[in-house]
Design a protein around this motif. Sequence first.
Motif, PDB file in Angstrom:
ATOM      1  N   CYS A 170      -6.051  34.449 -35.563  1.00 26.82           N
ATOM      2  CA  CYS A 170      -6.506  35.632 -36.196  1.00 26.82           C
ATOM      3  C   CYS A 170      -7.922  35.926 -36.412  1.00 26.82           C
ATOM      4  CB  CYS A 170      -6.068  35.502 -38.119  1.00 26.82           C
ATOM      5  SG  CYS A 170      -4.289  36.112 -38.116  1.00 26.82           S
ATOM      6  N   TYR A 173      -3.079  43.006 -41.464  1.00 31.80           N
ATOM      7  CA  TYR A 173      -3.053  42.436 -40.078  1.00 31.80           C
ATOM      8  C   TYR A 173      -2.733  43.168 -38.970  1.00 31.80           C
ATOM      9  CZ  TYR A 173      -2.816  37.925 -42.797  1.00 31.80           C
ATOM     10  OH  TYR A 173      -3.073  36.958 -43.631  1.00 31.80           O
ATOM     11  N   SER A 185      -9.741  32.786 -42.560  1.00 28.22           N
ATOM     12  CA  SER A 185      -9.350  31.393 -43.457  1.00 28.22           C
ATOM     13  C   SER A 185      -8.888  31.812 -44.889  1.00 28.22           C
ATOM     14  CB  SER A 185     -10.090  30.139 -43.336  1.00 28.22           C
ATOM     15  OG  SER A 185     -11.398  30.545 -43.721  1.00 28.22           O
ATOM     16  N   ALA A 228      -7.428  40.532 -39.076  1.00 31.33           N
ATOM     17  CA  ALA A 228      -7.088  40.459 -40.630  1.00 31.33           C
ATOM     18  C   ALA A 228      -8.365  41.078 -41.288  1.00 31.33           C
ATOM     19  CB  ALA A 228      -6.963  39.002 -40.830  1.00 31.33           C
ATOM     20  N   ALA A 268      -5.063  38.607 -33.446  1.00 27.25           N
ATOM     21  CA  ALA A 268      -4.668  39.342 -34.809  1.00 27.25           C
ATOM     22  C   ALA A 268      -5.818  39.648 -35.459  1.00 27.25           C
ATOM     23  CB  ALA A 268      -3.685  38.705 -35.626  1.00 27.25           C
ATOM     24  N   ASP A 274     -11.440  37.527 -38.463  1.00 29.11           N
ATOM     25  CA  ASP A 274     -11.610  38.255 -39.495  1.00 29.11           C
ATOM     26  C   ASP A 274     -12.323  39.431 -39.235  1.00 29.11           C
ATOM     27  OD1 ASP A 274     -12.799  38.885 -42.016  1.00 29.11           O
ATOM     28  OD2 ASP A 274     -12.672  36.911 -42.598  1.00 29.11           O
ATOM     29  N   SER A 333      -3.385  33.562 -45.079  1.00 30.47           N
ATOM     30  CA  SER A 333      -2.473  32.611 -44.646  1.00 30.47           C
ATOM     31  C   SER A 333      -3.234  31.779 -43.545  1.00 30.47           C
ATOM     32  CB  SER A 333      -1.234  33.092 -44.329  1.00 30.47           C
ATOM     33  OG  SER A 333      -1.408  34.126 -43.337  1.00 30.47           O
ATOM     34  N   ASP A 334      -2.582  30.650 -42.990  1.00 32.71           N
ATOM     35  CA  ASP A 334      -2.887  29.998 -41.927  1.00 32.71           C
ATOM     36  C   ASP A 334      -2.556  30.778 -40.995  1.00 32.71           C
ATOM     37  OD1 ASP A 334      -2.261  26.621 -43.093  1.00 32.71           O
ATOM     38  OD2 ASP A 334      -3.803  27.741 -43.361  1.00 32.71           O
ATOM     39  N   CYS A 335      -3.502  31.224 -40.170  1.00 32.78           N
ATOM     40  CA  CYS A 335      -3.354  31.787 -38.832  1.00 32.78           C
ATOM     41  C   CYS A 335      -4.335  31.699 -37.708  1.00 32.78           C
ATOM     42  CB  CYS A 335      -3.474  33.616 -39.383  1.00 32.78           C
ATOM     43  SG  CYS A 335      -3.270  34.655 -37.934  1.00 32.78           S
ATOM     44  N   SER A 336      -3.964  30.904 -36.529  1.00 31.80           N
ATOM     45  CA  SER A 336      -4.894  30.332 -35.819  1.00 31.80           C
ATOM     46  C   SER A 336      -5.356  31.211 -34.732  1.00 31.80           C
ATOM     47  CB  SER A 336      -4.167  29.244 -34.966  1.00 31.80           C
ATOM     48  OG  SER A 336      -2.906  29.595 -34.376  1.00 31.80           O
TER      49      SER A 336
END
Lengths: 169, 335
Positions: free
Chosen positions: A82, A160, A74, A149, A147, A84, A77-80
Amino acid sequence: MTTLFRSVSYSKGQMKIQQMAFVLVGLMIFFGVAALFYFTIFSSGINEQAALLREREAQELVKRLAGSPEFIFSSGSDCSACVDFDKAIVLKESSEYQNFWGLNYLMIEKVYPSGEGECTRSNYPDCKTITLVSKTGELSTRTAFVALARWDEGLGYFRYELGRIHVSV
Amino acid sequence: MKKRGYEFSFAWLFSIFIGAAVLFFAIYFATQLTGTKRTESETFAGKEIGILLNPIETNLEEAKANVLTVRDETRIYNDCSLRGSFGLQDLSVSIRSGIGQEWLPSPGGRSSFKNKYIFSNGVVEGNSNFFLLSKPFNFPFKVADLIVLWGDKDVFCFVRPFDDVEEEINSLGLVGKGVIFSGGVDECPVGSKVVCFPGASGGCDIEIESGLNKKIYYLDGESEKSVSYTESLGDDKYALLYAAIFSSPEVYECQIERLMRRTALLAELYLDKSQFLEPKGCGSVLVAFDLNRLSARTDSVSSLKSSLFSQTDILDVVENLEDKNDDLVSQCKLF
């Protein structure tokens, strides 16, 4: 003569009782074998159902794992979908989370660009896999693409990359 | 003269006795097996419900609502326990049967989850539907998804709800699914649970106090109970409010403690991440300092439960943490 007649009557009754006893023993053995067959089939049905539930649990879990607070990305960018990757490498060292998801195996793999070997703090991010829960035995695994990140020092922003989550229940 | 009669011999007696015994045992084992089968199917249903809750959890959404449909009248038992680092969410199920006992004396086997937080009454009963509302709880980072559960036998009458609450319930399509709005207590249907928001009073089952001291009072039990709540940071404010309304105070307090334990561990995780990334030009000492405070504070409040939300120091830490994280514009944010 009377003695002979008496002994014949006596042995007839005994024969009948013995016949009954053998019939009963046969019946008990028959019921025992039938019960054995039934419980074998019954318990294999339960085992199948348990395996089916485990499969479904793994399938649903792998889809939602990227949204778990321990993995969710978080920061940028918004990336559902993704994960970390920086959190994952730090999470690897936490013993508290070993049994948290109820999984027998949990691994995050960097697919592209590919790397080599298990990630540690020294070779990160030039590595391939972060194993959070080690595999024990032969287990069927569910995977989902995500993805990955992570902070790129050179770029000065988040990078990414393509990855996969592998789970087994 | 010959006397005609029938000799009731020992063999006949023996056969009748054995036949009766065999019949008795056959019926006995059949009933035992039926009970075992019911327990098996209830255990299966409990585990299935737990698995079905996975897709309901949010990712980046503010809220999600769903309906769980069951074939037969069902009871879901919600047990929260504090065993281990994260506590446990135990779910078990009982299904009504038309044959034999309506409800078995004890529900099916328990399914346990460490990563689920279900807010409901201890026993939720539904004829055919259960309603679920999933809200993320941010403190200030996402801690978990709160899953609020109620059955179609429960009706909650919201009297003078906040505009945000009314809008959200409407947009999620939950009006008529166990939730109705009314302008006054008198307008609530008989048998419904009356939830009074600030401005409504008299005849309430649940009373909400907002303002500085955010509390919910449960007035429908034998004795009055209360719990505290706080507004989540971010766009979604009322996660804990919904959780407190739809659940019993005991379940709410237990889940709050579990959430705080997870908050402490997540704060440590973010702190480790900050220390790991700081040499690479990401993270901040100030954020790390507040993360340390948050971890220490939430780790030590196990005996305080929801009353910790009445303490301004912890809310200040959370707010400071969010502000400092938001300020990391040129550098990377931690969460």
